[in-house]
Design a protein around this motif. Structure first.
Motif, mmCIF file in Angstrom:
data_model
loop_
_atom_site.group_PDB
_atom_site.id
_atom_site.type_symbol
_atom_site.label_atom_id
_atom_site.label_comp_id
_atom_site.label_asym_id
_atom_site.label_seq_id
_atom_site.Cartn_x
_atom_site.Cartn_y
_atom_site.Cartn_z
ATOM 1 N N ILE A 258 25.718 -16.819 14.105
ATOM 2 C CA ILE A 258 24.415 -16.211 13.812
ATOM 3 C C ILE A 258 24.448 -14.711 14.106
ATOM 4 O O ILE A 258 23.974 -13.884 13.316
ATOM 5 C CB ILE A 258 23.298 -16.904 14.626
ATOM 6 C CG1 ILE A 258 23.096 -18.345 14.136
ATOM 7 C CG2 ILE A 258 21.992 -16.113 14.531
ATOM 8 C CD1 ILE A 258 22.141 -19.163 14.979
ATOM 9 N N ALA A 259 25.036 -14.339 15.250
ATOM 10 C CA ALA A 259 25.117 -12.928 15.619
ATOM 11 C C ALA A 259 25.979 -12.154 14.619
ATOM 12 O O ALA A 259 25.600 -11.066 14.167
ATOM 13 C CB ALA A 259 25.690 -12.785 17.035
ATOM 14 N N LEU A 260 27.134 -12.713 14.261
ATOM 15 C CA LEU A 260 28.015 -12.055 13.290
ATOM 16 C C LEU A 260 27.332 -11.924 11.932
ATOM 17 O O LEU A 260 27.453 -10.895 11.258
ATOM 18 C CB LEU A 260 29.320 -12.842 13.143
ATOM 19 C CG LEU A 260 30.383 -12.625 14.222
ATOM 20 C CD1 LEU A 260 31.537 -13.596 14.013
ATOM 21 C CD2 LEU A 260 30.892 -11.196 14.207
ATOM 22 N N GLY A 261 26.632 -12.974 11.525
ATOM 23 C CA GLY A 261 25.931 -12.933 10.241
ATOM 24 C C GLY A 261 24.863 -11.855 10.205
ATOM 25 O O GLY A 261 24.743 -11.117 9.223
ATOM 26 N N ALA A 262 24.084 -11.746 11.290
ATOM 27 C CA ALA A 262 23.016 -10.731 11.345
ATOM 28 C C ALA A 262 23.602 -9.323 11.327
ATOM 29 O O ALA A 262 23.129 -8.444 10.598
ATOM 30 C CB ALA A 262 22.168 -10.939 12.598
ATOM 31 N N ILE A 263 24.659 -9.115 12.119
ATOM 32 C CA ILE A 263 25.285 -7.780 12.180
ATOM 33 C C ILE A 263 25.909 -7.426 10.831
ATOM 34 O O ILE A 263 25.775 -6.297 10.342
ATOM 35 C CB ILE A 263 26.352 -7.742 13.295
ATOM 36 C CG1 ILE A 263 25.671 -7.857 14.653
ATOM 37 C CG2 ILE A 263 27.194 -6.479 13.206
ATOM 38 C CD1 ILE A 263 26.634 -8.062 15.802
ATOM 39 N N THR A 264 26.592 -8.395 10.221
ATOM 40 C CA THR A 264 27.241 -8.145 8.933
ATOM 41 C C THR A 264 26.211 -7.844 7.852
ATOM 42 O O THR A 264 26.400 -6.937 7.028
ATOM 43 C CB THR A 264 28.093 -9.356 8.519
ATOM 44 O OG1 THR A 264 29.067 -9.614 9.539
ATOM 45 C CG2 THR A 264 28.814 -9.091 7.206
ATOM 46 N N LEU B 103 31.592 -1.556 14.013
ATOM 47 C CA LEU B 103 31.388 -2.893 13.454
ATOM 48 C C LEU B 103 32.611 -3.773 13.699
ATOM 49 O O LEU B 103 32.483 -4.951 14.081
ATOM 50 C CB LEU B 103 31.106 -2.792 11.954
ATOM 51 C CG LEU B 103 30.963 -4.105 11.188
ATOM 52 C CD1 LEU B 103 29.804 -4.935 11.733
ATOM 53 C CD2 LEU B 103 30.769 -3.845 9.702
ATOM 54 N N ILE B 104 33.789 -3.213 13.492
ATOM 55 C CA ILE B 104 35.016 -3.963 13.749
ATOM 56 C C ILE B 104 35.114 -4.339 15.227
ATOM 57 O O ILE B 104 35.437 -5.487 15.576
ATOM 58 C CB ILE B 104 36.248 -3.140 13.322
ATOM 59 C CG1 ILE B 104 36.264 -2.952 11.806
ATOM 60 C CG2 ILE B 104 37.539 -3.820 13.778
ATOM 61 C CD1 ILE B 104 37.342 -1.997 11.320
ATOM 62 N N ALA B 105 34.822 -3.375 16.124
ATOM 63 C CA ALA B 105 34.916 -3.636 17.564
ATOM 64 C C ALA B 105 33.935 -4.718 17.999
ATOM 65 O O ALA B 105 34.297 -5.639 18.759
ATOM 66 C CB ALA B 105 34.659 -2.340 18.336
ATOM 67 N N ILE B 106 32.688 -4.629 17.522
ATOM 68 C CA ILE B 106 31.680 -5.637 17.892
ATOM 69 C C ILE B 106 32.095 -7.014 17.381
ATOM 70 O O ILE B 106 31.974 -8.019 18.103
ATOM 71 C CB ILE B 106 30.300 -5.240 17.323
ATOM 72 C CG1 ILE B 106 29.784 -3.979 18.024
ATOM 73 C CG2 ILE B 106 29.298 -6.379 17.472
ATOM 74 C CD1 ILE B 106 28.545 -3.385 17.387
ATOM 75 N N SER B 107 32.596 -7.080 16.155
ATOM 76 C CA SER B 107 33.016 -8.365 15.587
ATOM 77 C C SER B 107 34.169 -8.968 16.388
ATOM 78 O O SER B 107 34.191 -10.178 16.664
ATOM 79 C CB SER B 107 33.433 -8.180 14.125
ATOM 80 O OG SER B 107 32.361 -7.687 13.350
#
Length: 356
Positions: A99-105, A39-43
């Motif tokens: 939007i991508a960060l919000g969905a992943i989070t 999650l950290i890496a993707i963010s």
């Protein structure tokens, strides 16, 4: 010494310093910690999609439109004020990233909820049906860690163990100040608070010896409030349990009250048996025999309290308890026990005449 030579010496020095770092957060041994690392890496990657072009264009513009570049002066257009294409790029790119960060989070926050039982022990490795998690009760003391194993009936200080690939269910509390339980290779940190219980579900996928720490400053002994986490095979875990049972006596309520006293650099200790219900009494702050448990007190309050009659049903702590708690003779009394009566139907009643 020239600036170029200093830079040449500085780079190897930095590499040497970084070589001593333990990058445990990016090489976890447990599935929960692995998902948190991903999650950290993707963010970070998603944010770099914006950061790298912005920095690159900032440097490019500063170089291209420098004062000495006369060719760029001809491109200067003082009447320019708007570009639809540029506006779309400037606003759509960050919007898509958000939007991508919000969905992943949002999805990862629910999936990695520490209170949520595990549904997998690794990638494409679901938890087998009927698998019972290993329950470990954790108490943060000043300045040491107490681990109780209700299924095995043992307890340890500053050392714990668990079988590899078996889900672990932690129940976490503290004796005095707030603390934080953290095994970086296993999962993220979880707060430990007196009179409250937090939970953590995690699993280890590799055998080995890992470090656990206190991640929240709690006083003088904070720096040395560390413990060892042994991730073992099933057979080695059974051997470890047998060693603990053979290596110590019973952890009773009086023993716990002594252990609870502040101490630093406490050595590893084993207890072969544990007084029944000790963790619940620690959690409800009633290890002493003459203290009413917090959950009983809350149950009384929920029923409306004891009323005026209940004010007479109090007990002062004995001299030993007053001394341990730092109370003087003039301190207020507190509820220590509850006298009840029963109706003809056998219903328990409080002194105020309310059903319990």
């Amino acid at each position: 010494m020239s600036m170029k030579m200093m830079r040449g010496l500085l780079i190897p020095a930095l590499v040497l310093l970084l070589s001593g770092c333990d990058a445990v957060l990016i090489s976890p041994a447990g599935d929960v910690a692995r998902q948190q690392r991903d999650l950290i890496a993707i963010s970070v990657v998603l944010m770099l999609i914006i950061i790298i072009p912005v920095i690159a264009m900032t440097l490019l513009f500063a170089w291209k439109y420098r004062e000495s570049n006369k060719a760029a002066h001809a491109e200067y257009d003082p009447e320019w004020s708007h570009s639809t294409v540029l506006e779309l790029i400037v606003w759509s790119a960050p919007l898509m990233i958000i939007i991508a960060l919000g969905a992943i989070t949002w999805t990862s926050t629910h999936k990695l909820d520490p209170y949520r039982p595990l549904d997998q022990i690794g990638p494409s490795r679901p938890v087998a049906e009927g698998t019972k998690p290993l329950v470990v009760e954790v108490v943060a003391l000043d300045w040491k860690w107490l681990f109780l194993y209700p299924e095995q009936g043992i307890a340890t200080v500053n050392e714990m163990a668990a079988p590899v690939d078996r889900p672990i269910e932690f129940h976490i509390t503290a004796s005095t100040v707030m603390n934080a339980f953290f095994v970086p290779s296993l999962a993220g940190m979880i707060y430990a608070m007196p009179g409250m219980e937090t939970k953590l579900h995690a699993v280890m996928n590799k055998t080995g010896d890992f470090e656990g720490i206190s991640a929240n400053y709690s006083g003088a002994g904070f720096s040395d409030m560390r413990f060892r986490f042994h991730s073992l095979s099933n057979g080695d875990f059974d051997t470890w349990v047998a060693k603990v049972r053979a290596g110590g006596g019973e952890l009773g309520r009086d023993d716990y009250l002594k252990l609870e006293q502040p101490s630093e650099r406490e050595p590893v200790r084993y207890f072969g048996s544990v007084s029944k219900g000790l963790y619940d009494r620690i959690l409800n702050r009633c290890v002493e025999s003459n203290r009413m448990c917090q959950n009983e007190m809350m149950a009384l309050d929920k029923q409306g309290g004891q009323g005026i009659v209940g004010t007479y049903n109090v007990a002062s702590p004995d001299a030993a308890t007053r001394s341990r708690l730092g109370l003087s003779e003039a301190e207020k009394r507190y509820v220590g026990s509850l006298c009840i009566s029963r109706t003809d139907d056998g219903v328990a009643m409080s002194p105020a005449g309310r059903p319990l």
